[in-house]
Design a protein around this motif. Sequence first.
Motif, PDB file in Angstrom:
ATOM      1  N   UNK A   1     -16.276  48.631  53.675  1.00  0.00           N
ATOM      2  CA  UNK A   1     -14.924  49.069  54.174  1.00  0.00           C
ATOM      3  C   UNK A   1     -15.010  50.725  54.101  1.00  0.00           C
ATOM      4  N   UNK A   2     -15.485  51.230  53.115  1.00  0.00           N
ATOM      5  CA  UNK A   2     -15.363  52.436  52.801  1.00  0.00           C
ATOM      6  C   UNK A   2     -16.358  53.281  53.963  1.00  0.00           C
ATOM      7  N   UNK A   3     -17.478  52.427  54.171  1.00  0.00           N
ATOM      8  CA  UNK A   3     -18.207  53.182  55.442  1.00  0.00           C
ATOM      9  C   UNK A   3     -17.592  53.217  56.729  1.00  0.00           C
ATOM     10  N   UNK A   4     -17.256  52.345  57.047  1.00  0.00           N
ATOM     11  CA  UNK A   4     -16.476  52.020  58.409  1.00  0.00           C
ATOM     12  C   UNK A   4     -15.229  52.972  58.304  1.00  0.00           C
ATOM     13  N   UNK A   5     -14.399  52.788  57.227  1.00  0.00           N
ATOM     14  CA  UNK A   5     -13.323  54.093  57.177  1.00  0.00           C
ATOM     15  C   UNK A   5     -13.383  55.447  57.602  1.00  0.00           C
TER      16      UNK A   5
ATOM     17  N   UNK B   1      -8.533  44.435  48.664  1.00  0.00           N
ATOM     18  CA  UNK B   1      -9.765  44.880  49.104  1.00  0.00           C
ATOM     19  C   UNK B   1      -9.502  46.251  49.807  1.00  0.00           C
ATOM     20  N   UNK B   2      -8.259  46.275  50.618  1.00  0.00           N
ATOM     21  CA  UNK B   2      -7.937  47.787  51.176  1.00  0.00           C
ATOM     22  C   UNK B   2      -7.494  48.781  50.162  1.00  0.00           C
TER      23      UNK B   2
ATOM     24  N   UNK C   1      -9.165  45.442  59.295  1.00  0.00           N
ATOM     25  CA  UNK C   1      -9.338  45.346  58.011  1.00  0.00           C
ATOM     26  C   UNK C   1      -8.805  43.853  57.659  1.00  0.00           C
ATOM     27  N   UNK C   2      -9.628  42.607  57.863  1.00  0.00           N
ATOM     28  CA  UNK C   2      -9.281  41.453  57.748  1.00  0.00           C
ATOM     29  C   UNK C   2     -10.261  40.483  57.508  1.00  0.00           C
ATOM     30  N   UNK C   3      -9.713  39.149  57.562  1.00  0.00           N
ATOM     31  CA  UNK C   3     -10.863  37.997  57.325  1.00  0.00           C
ATOM     32  C   UNK C   3     -12.134  38.354  56.590  1.00  0.00           C
ATOM     33  N   UNK C   4     -11.963  38.756  55.324  1.00  0.00           N
ATOM     34  CA  UNK C   4     -12.777  38.849  54.258  1.00  0.00           C
ATOM     35  C   UNK C   4     -13.534  37.580  54.166  1.00  0.00           C
ATOM     36  N   UNK C   5     -12.868  36.385  54.137  1.00  0.00           N
ATOM     37  CA  UNK C   5     -13.781  35.219  53.577  1.00  0.00           C
ATOM     38  C   UNK C   5     -14.556  34.658  54.803  1.00  0.00           C
ATOM     39  N   UNK C   6     -14.503  35.271  55.978  1.00  0.00           N
ATOM     40  CA  UNK C   6     -15.246  35.079  57.052  1.00  0.00           C
ATOM     41  C   UNK C   6     -16.409  35.833  57.245  1.00  0.00           C
ATOM     42  N   UNK C   7     -16.810  36.647  55.968  1.00  0.00           N
ATOM     43  CA  UNK C   7     -17.888  37.754  56.130  1.00  0.00           C
ATOM     44  C   UNK C   7     -18.786  37.433  54.962  1.00  0.00           C
ATOM     45  N   UNK C   8     -18.945  36.249  54.478  1.00  0.00           N
ATOM     46  CA  UNK C   8     -19.769  35.801  53.441  1.00  0.00           C
ATOM     47  C   UNK C   8     -19.550  36.201  52.226  1.00  0.00           C
ATOM     48  N   UNK C   9     -18.269  36.454  52.015  1.00  0.00           N
ATOM     49  CA  UNK C   9     -17.743  37.149  50.569  1.00  0.00           C
ATOM     50  C   UNK C   9     -17.019  36.209  50.206  1.00  0.00           C
ATOM     51  N   UNK C  10     -16.814  36.233  48.599  1.00  0.00           N
ATOM     52  CA  UNK C  10     -15.792  35.482  48.055  1.00  0.00           C
ATOM     53  C   UNK C  10     -14.862  36.338  47.164  1.00  0.00           C
ATOM     54  N   UNK C  11     -13.610  35.770  46.991  1.00  0.00           N
ATOM     55  CA  UNK C  11     -12.536  36.591  46.233  1.00  0.00           C
ATOM     56  C   UNK C  11     -13.044  37.005  44.898  1.00  0.00           C
ATOM     57  N   UNK C  12     -12.742  38.246  44.738  1.00  0.00           N
ATOM     58  CA  UNK C  12     -12.066  39.119  45.154  1.00  0.00           C
ATOM     59  C   UNK C  12     -12.465  40.034  46.313  1.00  0.00           C
ATOM     60  N   UNK C  13     -13.610  39.908  46.695  1.00  0.00           N
ATOM     61  CA  UNK C  13     -14.427  40.396  47.959  1.00  0.00           C
ATOM     62  C   UNK C  13     -14.854  41.743  47.439  1.00  0.00           C
ATOM     63  N   UNK C  14     -15.273  41.937  46.387  1.00  0.00           N
ATOM     64  CA  UNK C  14     -15.684  43.457  45.845  1.00  0.00           C
ATOM     65  C   UNK C  14     -16.884  43.925  46.648  1.00  0.00           C
ATOM     66  N   UNK C  15     -17.720  42.946  47.045  1.00  0.00           N
ATOM     67  CA  UNK C  15     -19.091  43.021  47.728  1.00  0.00           C
ATOM     68  C   UNK C  15     -18.764  43.720  48.919  1.00  0.00           C
ATOM     69  N   UNK C  16     -17.448  43.769  49.555  1.00  0.00           N
ATOM     70  CA  UNK C  16     -17.166  44.371  51.021  1.00  0.00           C
ATOM     71  C   UNK C  16     -16.648  45.544  50.914  1.00  0.00           C
ATOM     72  N   UNK C  17     -16.328  46.187  49.470  1.00  0.00           N
ATOM     73  CA  UNK C  17     -15.569  47.263  49.361  1.00  0.00           C
ATOM     74  C   UNK C  17     -16.550  48.517  49.953  1.00  0.00           C
ATOM     75  N   UNK C  18     -17.988  48.719  49.696  1.00  0.00           N
ATOM     76  CA  UNK C  18     -18.742  49.635  50.172  1.00  0.00           C
ATOM     77  C   UNK C  18     -18.710  49.634  51.723  1.00  0.00           C
TER      78      UNK C  18
ATOM     79  N   UNK D   1     -11.737  41.658  62.165  1.00  0.00           N
ATOM     80  CA  UNK D   1     -12.312  41.125  60.951  1.00  0.00           C
ATOM     81  C   UNK D   1     -13.742  41.894  60.676  1.00  0.00           C
ATOM     82  N   UNK D   2     -13.242  43.164  60.415  1.00  0.00           N
ATOM     83  CA  UNK D   2     -14.333  44.256  59.904  1.00  0.00           C
ATOM     84  C   UNK D   2     -15.492  44.376  60.818  1.00  0.00           C
ATOM     85  N   UNK D   3     -15.081  44.188  62.292  1.00  0.00           N
ATOM     86  CA  UNK D   3     -16.336  44.199  63.244  1.00  0.00           C
ATOM     87  C   UNK D   3     -17.476  43.151  62.820  1.00  0.00           C
ATOM     88  N   UNK D   4     -17.302  42.146  62.169  1.00  0.00           N
ATOM     89  CA  UNK D   4     -18.323  41.046  61.550  1.00  0.00           C
ATOM     90  C   UNK D   4     -19.423  41.818  60.795  1.00  0.00           C
ATOM     91  N   UNK D   5     -18.920  42.894  60.016  1.00  0.00           N
ATOM     92  CA  UNK D   5     -19.999  43.342  58.991  1.00  0.00           C
ATOM     93  C   UNK D   5     -19.945  42.668  57.841  1.00  0.00           C
TER      94      UNK D   5
END
Length: 267
Positions: A209-213, A245-246, A190-207, A160-164
């Motif tokens: 994901x890119x940093x970790x990728x 989000x991927x 790359x999973x569990x977006x809703x466990x990371x304080x984000x709401x669909x469509x999870x755009x806030x997590x995209x940066x 789940x994105x390492x908890x980030x």
Amino acid sequence: MTEPAPAGWDCHVHVFAASAPVRDGHYRPVDRPLAQIEATAEAHGVRHLVLVQPSVYGSDNTLLLDALATEPGRHRGVVVVDDTVTDAELDAMHAAGVRGVRLNRVSPVGDGADPARRFDALAPRLRPRGWHLQWYTDAAQLPAIAALHRDSGVTCVLDHLAGFGLAVPDDHPAWRAAEALAAGGAWLKLSGWYRLGAQAPYAGLVPRIRRLAAWFGERMVWGSDWPHTTFAPEAMPPYAQGWQPVVDALGPGAARALRGRPPSIYR
């Protein structure tokens, strides 16, 4: 001419039976059999699944192993084990398709034992089988996890994105630990977006994901986290919502390549 079967991978799903005993203090699952997720996934070009043992069943992996046995070789599994598991049991799980052990440091009925003790007990048994250790953890624990895996010979997989989640600052020490883990051969889910304080469509997590990728590269896998246990059974999000989000972070081509590539950790 018959079209070839879809070959993509969804590397994080769960199967449930409402009749199976569960640990108190957490959610009560409804029936979510393997056939249901297979049909859903195949409709989206995904044929192979990684079944992950959910915390509510503890170390009783019966449902997961029974599901793997329905079509031997098609899917893979990640189990939860306790200190009493025998080598013969581990070997039987390997033959069934299990390739890793999960340590859940987040859920209310997860693994509350000292992580260093658990790691020291598991590592000598995982190495000869080529199994990985999958951590469900918050980002703050990553420096300790990086220290455990350094020169251990045991592959680390971060759930789940390492908890980030969105609450983790951009300068948190966990980022340096994640970079070190990636440099040491760790994998990221790359999973569990809703466990990371984000709401669909999870755009806030995209940066994020890119940093970790940029660090993990091809050592990333995608997982739908079906059947989305943080949602009410009648309010499950669409399967494709967890995939978007991927695509947004990596671009369509790189995202397709990621989902279609057979991950070496599940060989």
